[in-house]
Design an enzyme around this catalytic site. Structure first.
Site, mmCIF file in Angstrom:
data_model
loop_
_atom_site.group_PDB
_atom_site.id
_atom_site.type_symbol
_atom_site.label_atom_id
_atom_site.label_comp_id
_atom_site.label_asym_id
_atom_site.label_seq_id
_atom_site.Cartn_x
_atom_site.Cartn_y
_atom_site.Cartn_z
ATOM 1 N N LYS A 1 6.133 7.835 -5.751
ATOM 2 C CA LYS A 1 5.809 7.125 -4.518
ATOM 3 C C LYS A 1 5.512 8.085 -3.355
ATOM 4 O O LYS A 1 5.821 9.284 -3.430
ATOM 5 C CB LYS A 1 6.970 6.186 -4.162
ATOM 6 C CG LYS A 1 7.203 5.111 -5.231
ATOM 7 C CD LYS A 1 8.253 4.105 -4.790
ATOM 8 C CE LYS A 1 8.491 3.062 -5.851
ATOM 9 N NZ LYS A 1 9.430 2.011 -5.415
ATOM 10 N N TYR B 1 2.289 -5.661 -6.119
ATOM 11 C CA TYR B 1 3.649 -6.161 -5.868
ATOM 12 C C TYR B 1 3.674 -7.674 -5.604
ATOM 13 O O TYR B 1 4.605 -8.159 -4.945
ATOM 14 C CB TYR B 1 4.277 -5.410 -4.698
ATOM 15 C CG TYR B 1 4.763 -4.014 -5.086
ATOM 16 C CD1 TYR B 1 5.830 -3.854 -5.963
ATOM 17 C CD2 TYR B 1 4.158 -2.869 -4.571
ATOM 18 C CE1 TYR B 1 6.285 -2.588 -6.322
ATOM 19 C CE2 TYR B 1 4.605 -1.594 -4.930
ATOM 20 C CZ TYR B 1 5.669 -1.472 -5.809
ATOM 21 O OH TYR B 1 6.115 -0.226 -6.166
ATOM 22 N N PHE C 1 11.461 -7.953 2.260
ATOM 23 C CA PHE C 1 11.034 -6.559 2.347
ATOM 24 C C PHE C 1 9.559 -6.354 1.989
ATOM 25 O O PHE C 1 9.067 -5.230 1.990
ATOM 26 C CB PHE C 1 11.927 -5.671 1.471
ATOM 27 C CG PHE C 1 11.916 -6.020 -0.004
ATOM 28 C CD1 PHE C 1 10.919 -5.536 -0.845
ATOM 29 C CD2 PHE C 1 12.905 -6.822 -0.553
ATOM 30 C CE1 PHE C 1 10.905 -5.836 -2.195
ATOM 31 C CE2 PHE C 1 12.904 -7.126 -1.919
ATOM 32 C CZ PHE C 1 11.898 -6.642 -2.736
ATOM 33 N N ARG D 1 13.727 3.702 -17.517
ATOM 34 C CA ARG D 1 14.570 3.114 -16.463
ATOM 35 C C ARG D 1 15.945 3.791 -16.419
ATOM 36 O O ARG D 1 16.552 3.905 -15.355
ATOM 37 C CB ARG D 1 14.662 1.596 -16.632
ATOM 38 C CG ARG D 1 13.330 0.938 -16.221
ATOM 39 C CD ARG D 1 13.315 -0.552 -16.421
ATOM 40 N NE ARG D 1 14.066 -1.275 -15.406
ATOM 41 C CZ ARG D 1 13.589 -1.607 -14.212
ATOM 42 N NH1 ARG D 1 12.377 -1.249 -13.849
ATOM 43 N NH2 ARG D 1 14.321 -2.293 -13.372
ATOM 44 N N THR E 1 17.633 1.045 -8.740
ATOM 45 C CA THR E 1 16.642 0.910 -7.659
ATOM 46 C C THR E 1 17.186 1.491 -6.359
ATOM 47 O O THR E 1 16.483 2.205 -5.638
ATOM 48 C CB THR E 1 16.303 -0.591 -7.447
ATOM 49 O OG1 THR E 1 15.877 -1.132 -8.690
ATOM 50 C CG2 THR E 1 15.219 -0.769 -6.400
ATOM 51 N N ARG F 1 16.160 9.175 -9.240
ATOM 52 C CA ARG F 1 16.419 8.606 -7.905
ATOM 53 C C ARG F 1 17.643 9.248 -7.254
ATOM 54 O O ARG F 1 17.673 9.429 -6.023
ATOM 55 C CB ARG F 1 16.554 7.083 -8.000
ATOM 56 C CG ARG F 1 15.193 6.411 -8.163
ATOM 57 C CD ARG F 1 15.327 4.941 -8.397
ATOM 58 N NE ARG F 1 14.038 4.264 -8.379
ATOM 59 C CZ ARG F 1 13.786 3.160 -9.078
ATOM 60 N NH1 ARG F 1 14.727 2.626 -9.847
ATOM 61 N NH2 ARG F 1 12.601 2.589 -9.010
ATOM 62 N N ASN G 1 12.368 5.048 -2.652
ATOM 63 C CA ASN G 1 13.191 5.439 -3.809
ATOM 64 C C ASN G 1 12.447 6.291 -4.839
ATOM 65 O O ASN G 1 12.768 6.301 -6.018
ATOM 66 C CB ASN G 1 13.862 4.214 -4.439
ATOM 67 C CG ASN G 1 12.870 3.242 -5.024
ATOM 68 O OD1 ASN G 1 11.671 3.399 -4.879
ATOM 69 N ND2 ASN G 1 13.372 2.219 -5.699
ATOM 70 N N HIS H 1 8.635 4.588 -9.399
ATOM 71 C CA HIS H 1 8.588 3.241 -9.987
ATOM 72 C C HIS H 1 8.576 3.360 -11.511
ATOM 73 O O HIS H 1 7.982 4.283 -12.051
ATOM 74 C CB HIS H 1 7.303 2.532 -9.534
ATOM 75 C CG HIS H 1 6.964 1.293 -10.319
ATOM 76 N ND1 HIS H 1 7.483 0.060 -10.006
ATOM 77 C CD2 HIS H 1 6.175 1.104 -11.420
ATOM 78 C CE1 HIS H 1 7.016 -0.845 -10.867
ATOM 79 N NE2 HIS H 1 6.221 -0.232 -11.736
ATOM 80 N N GLU I 1 0.553 -3.233 -15.904
ATOM 81 C CA GLU I 1 0.567 -2.223 -14.836
ATOM 82 C C GLU I 1 -0.270 -0.996 -15.227
ATOM 83 O O GLU I 1 -0.943 -0.404 -14.376
ATOM 84 C CB GLU I 1 2.009 -1.817 -14.517
ATOM 85 C CG GLU I 1 2.790 -2.951 -13.863
ATOM 86 C CD GLU I 1 4.229 -2.556 -13.542
ATOM 87 O OE1 GLU I 1 4.644 -1.430 -13.848
ATOM 88 O OE2 GLU I 1 4.939 -3.409 -12.968
HETATM 89 P P1 AMP Z 1 10.970 -3.484 -8.235
HETATM 90 O O1 AMP Z 1 9.799 -4.319 -8.640
HETATM 91 O O2 AMP Z 1 12.287 -4.076 -8.525
HETATM 92 O O3 AMP Z 1 10.798 -2.041 -8.658
HETATM 93 O O4 AMP Z 1 10.941 -3.436 -6.631
HETATM 94 C C1 AMP Z 1 9.866 -2.845 -6.015
HETATM 95 C C2 AMP Z 1 10.311 -1.930 -4.967
HETATM 96 O O5 AMP Z 1 10.644 -2.678 -3.806
HETATM 97 C C3 AMP Z 1 11.571 -1.117 -5.240
HETATM 98 O O6 AMP Z 1 11.332 0.004 -6.045
HETATM 99 C C4 AMP Z 1 11.987 -0.734 -3.841
HETATM 100 O O7 AMP Z 1 11.185 0.344 -3.356
HETATM 101 C C5 AMP Z 1 11.608 -1.981 -3.059
HETATM 102 N N1 AMP Z 1 12.766 -2.862 -2.879
HETATM 103 C C6 AMP Z 1 13.389 -3.600 -3.814
HETATM 104 N N2 AMP Z 1 14.413 -4.313 -3.258
HETATM 105 C C7 AMP Z 1 14.407 -3.998 -1.936
HETATM 106 C C8 AMP Z 1 15.203 -4.403 -0.825
HETATM 107 N N3 AMP Z 1 16.204 -5.276 -0.968
HETATM 108 N N4 AMP Z 1 14.904 -3.881 0.389
HETATM 109 C C9 AMP Z 1 13.884 -3.018 0.545
HETATM 110 N N5 AMP Z 1 13.078 -2.596 -0.480
HETATM 111 C C10 AMP Z 1 13.345 -3.080 -1.697
#
Ligand code: AMP
Length: 149
Positions: free
Chosen positions: A15, A55, A63, A91, A97, A108, A118, A121, A132
């Site tokens: 990222k 996304y 968020f 993972r 995450t 991470r 973070n 991905h 993806e």
């Molecule tokens: P994921 O699809 O679960 O990988 O989520 C996508 C990305 O969204 C994560 O890698 C984080 O960078 C961001 N993210 C997920 N949950 C939160 C949250 N509660 N607040 C802010 N960013 C978030």
């Protein structure tokens, strides 16, 4: 063509935060040492429109807007990784995450600075992994290990 790789590939994105801090090579080294083959790799920048598409599943989350701003704020490195049990093993390698909960030594834990920033991905399941991978790469840009001489 990559459909038959179900279960053996995953998509990773290094990222903008990690690219900016020059963590690309250290992260790629860790990935290779963990036994993944790099089947495709590119440095690129996501438009806001592309980030929203990638996304889309998070569009109703609080968020979402911030995530889109962040993911389109600078260059990213997208990578297709090949290995048996690629999604699950990757993972584990990247950790939780939220880096606060990421196990010691995970990517991470080492390179992320916050829940949003973070560092990396990883696809969350095999179906999404295929989807993806094809979001970022065409079949002609993918070089599977099994096709090497
Ligand atoms: P994921 O699809 O679960 O990988 O989520 C996508 C990305 O969204 C994560 O890698 C984080 O960078 C961001 N993210 C997920 N949950 C939160 C949250 N509660 N607040 C802010 N960013 C978030």
């Amino acid at each position: 063509m990559i459909d038959r790789m179900f279960g053996k590939i995953t998509l990773s994105i290094i990222k903008p935060d990690a690219v900016q801090k020059e963590y690309v090579i250290p992260i790629l080294c860790k990935i290779i040492h963990a036994g993944f083959h790099i089947a495709a790799l590119k440095m690129t920048e996501l438009s806001k429109k592309s980030a929203k598409k990638f996304y889309a599943e998070h569009k109703n989350k609080l968020f979402f807007e911030s995530l889109i701003r962040f993911m389109s704020s600078g260059p990213i490195v997208s990578v297709i990784l090949e290995k048996e049990n690629a999604v699950k093993d990757f993972r584990i390698l990247i950790g939780e995450t939220n880096p606060v909960y990421a196990k010691k030594g995970t990517i991470r834990n080492l390179y992320a600075s916050s829940l949003e920033k973070n560092a990396i991905h990883g696809s969350d399941n095999n179906q999404n992994a295929l989807k993806e991978c094809l979001f970022y790469f065409s079949n002609r840009e993918i070089f599977l290990k099994e096709n090497f001489c």
